[in-house]
Write an enzyme that holds these catalytic residues in place. Structure first.
Site, PDB file in Angstrom:
ATOM      1  N   GLU A  74       0.125  15.841  25.720  1.00 47.38           N
ATOM      2  CA  GLU A  74       0.839  17.113  25.569  1.00 47.38           C
ATOM      3  C   GLU A  74       0.166  18.038  24.559  1.00 47.38           C
ATOM      4  O   GLU A  74       0.033  19.244  24.800  1.00 47.38           O
ATOM      5  CB  GLU A  74       2.299  16.889  25.167  1.00 47.38           C
ATOM      6  CG  GLU A  74       3.201  16.432  26.296  1.00 47.38           C
ATOM      7  CD  GLU A  74       3.134  14.934  26.549  1.00 47.38           C
ATOM      8  OE1 GLU A  74       2.420  14.225  25.791  1.00 47.38           O
ATOM      9  OE2 GLU A  74       3.797  14.459  27.491  1.00 47.38           O
ATOM     10  N   HIS A 143      14.905  11.390  26.245  1.00 50.21           N
ATOM     11  CA  HIS A 143      14.707  12.166  27.473  1.00 50.21           C
ATOM     12  C   HIS A 143      15.911  13.071  27.749  1.00 50.21           C
ATOM     13  O   HIS A 143      16.157  13.435  28.890  1.00 50.21           O
ATOM     14  CB  HIS A 143      14.506  11.238  28.686  1.00 50.21           C
ATOM     15  CG  HIS A 143      13.161  10.598  28.758  1.00 50.21           C
ATOM     16  ND1 HIS A 143      12.756   9.626  27.873  1.00 50.21           N
ATOM     17  CD2 HIS A 143      12.115  10.762  29.614  1.00 50.21           C
ATOM     18  CE1 HIS A 143      11.539   9.226  28.192  1.00 50.21           C
ATOM     19  NE2 HIS A 143      11.122   9.899  29.236  1.00 50.21           N
TER      20      HIS A 143
END
Lengths: 340, 342
Positions: A74, A143
């Site tokens: 990322e 998440h």
């Protein structure tokens, strides 16, 4: 969608009722056709079309040169997008889960957000970071977070949170054409939600709140999925004779302060809903904006309902306690209106 | 530390002589410009005329100059907190550099960036960066963009050996290699990551790291601008030809502290060591004596260059000292590219 939506299903044909995922995909496809400098990069964005299948079909139309699968890096690919944006491209970065933004924070906060200012206006960073937010999908603490407040806190970033397919499409197109880094939060539980999207092209300007339902007794400010919680609550409240106005700011930065303040002045009572943690979050900022702008019109303190200040638990009955629900909004609204 | 000329050196020597003498003189001047500029920066700090701090590049001039000499004006660089040398070598002018360091309005970035954030699109400078390894993503993205746009530009990403500790460097080298991006990663090992000898915090061999990602990697004597230039040029043209990224390790030394305020350095390195590098491995003196020895210049020419550079520094400094500070309303400008909208 079951709830009535301004700008969505009113007086329009049902032939263009499409899902949020499709609306997002249409916005990307249209902008990629319009501007060859736009490209998508992220994990599993090409053939897989992301785990949510939001991007399905784009690689077939635009090829792997413009829909680029990256390693699970990322920080690396967000940084690459910053450099690509500075040098003439218009990247749309896909961060699969909003929780993974933490891995790219230096790129977003220290690099993307500041390049224009630090260079005295010489470099621009026209990029979009699309990511997801939202709990109640049983995905546990890493998440399920809604971290939009972090980015709204950083000057130089714009923050967009759509609540309908119509808004998602129009706002994403505006985001891609914007010359600044834009964080675009999509709620995971809303991808299959359907709504009217007109066949003709349109964009939605940033900084313009949308009154999703009009009412005189109470204002509920909500963003993302909480708009639907608010609308459900408003419907139940209407049956009790309480008319709630539901306002969706749509963009946290820039923020349409006037519409929020105007509504608060009209109703005198305000509840603010958000799926980010309540403390030091979006609800606090919006409450402050409204209190400063409508203090003498308020009949009661502004009520904040954010996500519980706990990491999101896995166990369903526990997880469901952590985010505002329409039942709790109704109870809070009744109390606020002296009808408890 | 002094190397005896072997067969390799002799072959390179004839290679060096095939390059126009004027170009070596230009590199000599560029190194001297950085040296004198930085000496003046130190003066500004010591006389309390400069707000904040600065990280001096003195001692490492051959790296910035040798590498940037091999770049086109529209090629990109990213730089670091120790970035004045890279900016000057890529074409920045001293007056606007000084103005930026003093936070003045005509500075490269209207005084809003300062010493660690000088950026200038006109010279392809994507910006110095105050986060260690902070610009490696930007540099790799610029290379990605150059490839996508088909511009034939190359990017040089400067960083110190301290950046080898940051994970993002490995993420972007992986992608640069996968996608054969036109980028040269230039690692300047000046032996100290801030106040710590690098070998205390770095495992294994430096070149093994880029090689693990399939990057072409080599090392040069970063005090010898000739070696830096010739090698950088080869690797830059290799990248321009589409043959992929490379990693150039430049072994060098910073004469001053981590920043201008780092005066007492005895706890991490000896004065003897510093003197040895200054006396035996000074990049400007090394090139100067070679120019004299090969009759590419005489003492008079070198003295003239020094005089011109000192005059340039003096005039640039006067410009910056006399320049106005930014207007107060400048503080809110350039937060967004479309200010009217917010």
């Amino acid at each position: 969608m079951s709830t009535p939506m301004k700008h969505s299903s009113e007086g329009k044909g049902a032939d263009r009722m499409i899902s949020m995922a499709q609306a997002i995909r249409e916005a990307l496809a249209e902008e990629m056709r319009r501007d060859p400098l736009v490209f998508i990069m992220g994990e599993d964005v090409a053939e897989a079309g992301t785990p949510f299948k939001v991007l399905k079909g784009l690689v077939e139309e635009f090829g792997p040169q413009r829909v680029i699968d990256t390693p699970i890096s990322e920080a690396g690919f967000t940084g690459i997008a910053v450099g690509a944006a500075m040098t003439g491209m218009r990247p749309v970065v896909d961060i699969m889960f909003g929780d993974f933004l933490t891995l790219a924070m230096d790129q977003i906060v220290n690099q993307a957000a500041k390049a224009h200012y630090m260079s005295g206006g010489k470099w621009k960073v026209p990029m979009v970071i699309r990511t997801t937010m939202g709990a109640t999908l049983r995905k546990a603490a890493q998440h399920s977070q809604s971290l939009h407040a972090w980015f709204a806190h950083i000057p130089g970033l714009k923050v967009v949170i759509p609540s309908t397919p119509y808004d998602a499409k129009g706002l994403l197109k505006t985001a891609i054409r914007d010359d600044n880094p834009v964080l675009f939060f999509e709620h995971k539980a809303m991808y299959s939600m359907r709504g009217y999207v007109p066949p003709e092209e349109y964009t939605i300007p940033f900084g313009v709140a949308d009154v999703k339902r009009e009412g005189r007794d109470l204002t509920i400010v909500a963003i993302g999925r909480m708009v639907h919680v608010a609308l459900e609550a408003a419907q139940q409240l209407a049956e009790l004779g309480i008319e709630a106005e539901v306002i969706d700011p749509r963009t946290l930065v820039p923020l349409d302060r006037e519409t929020l303040i105007e509504s608060a002045r009209k109703t005198g009572r305000v509840i603010i809903l958000d799926e980010g943690h309540q403390s030091y979050g979006v609800t606090a900022e919006l409450a402050s904006v409204i209190t400063e702008g409508a203090f003498y019109y308020l009949d009661a303190p502004v009520v904040r309902m954010g996500a519980m200040d706990v990491p999101v638990p896995f166990s369903p009955p526990l997880e469901d306690l952590t985010v505002p629900t329409s039942e709790r909004v109704v109870e809070t609204a009744k109390a606020l209106c002296g009808r408890a | 530390m002094m190397s005896t000329p072997g067969p390799k050196i002799r072959a390179e020597r004839s290679g060096y002589l095939s390059i126009d003498g004027e170009q070596w003189l230009h590199m000599y001047r560029q190194m001297l410009r950085i040296r004198r500029f930085e000496e003046q920066v130190n003066e500004l700090y010591l006389s309390a005329k400069m707000p904040g701090l600065a990280h001096l590049y003195i001692g490492q001039e051959a790296v910035a100059v040798g590498v940037c000499e091999a770049l086109r004006r529209d090629d990109y660089i990213t730089s670091t907190h120790r970035g004045h040398g890279h900016c000057l070598a890529k074409g920045a002018s001293m007056d606007r550099m000084f103005a930026e360091l003093l936070g003045k309005a005509p500075g490269y970035n209207r005084g809003k960036g300062g010493s660690m954030h000088i950026a200038d699109p006109d010279t392809g400078n994507l910006g110095a960066n105050a986060i260690v390894a902070g610009a490696v993503g930007i540099a790799t993205g610029a290379a990605f963009s150059a490839k996508m746009r088909g511009t034939n530009q190359v990017v040089v990403c400067f960083f110190g050996e301290g950046a080898l500790g940051q994970g993002v460097l490995y993420e972007v080298m992986n992608m640069a290699s996968l996608w054969k991006l036109p980028i040269l990663y230039v690692c300047e090992n000046n032996l100290y990551t801030e106040y710590t000898p690098y070998h205390e915090v770095l495992a294994g061999e430096i070149l093994d790291r880029p090689r693990a990602f399939g990057l072409h990697a080599e090392a040069v004597d970063g005090q010898d601008v000739r070696e830096v230039y010739v090698t950088a040029q080869r690797l830059i043209e290799r990248a321009r030809a589409g043959e992929g990224p490379a990693f150039l390790l430049c072994n060098t030394y910073r004469y001053y502290g981590h920043h201008v305020g780092d005066i007492d350095r005895s706890y991490y390195r000896s004065r003897e060591e510093e003197e040895r590098w200054k006396n035996e491995r000074d990049p400007i003196r090394l090139l100067g004596s070679w120019l004299l020895q090969e009759h590419l210049a005489d003492e008079r020419v070198l003295e003239m260059i020094d005089r011109e550079v000192r005059e340039e520094v003096e005039a640039a400094l006067a410009f910056a000292l006399n320049a106005p500070y930014p207007d107060p309303d400048e503080v809110r400008r350039h937060v967004y590219a479309d200010e009217a909208q917010l």
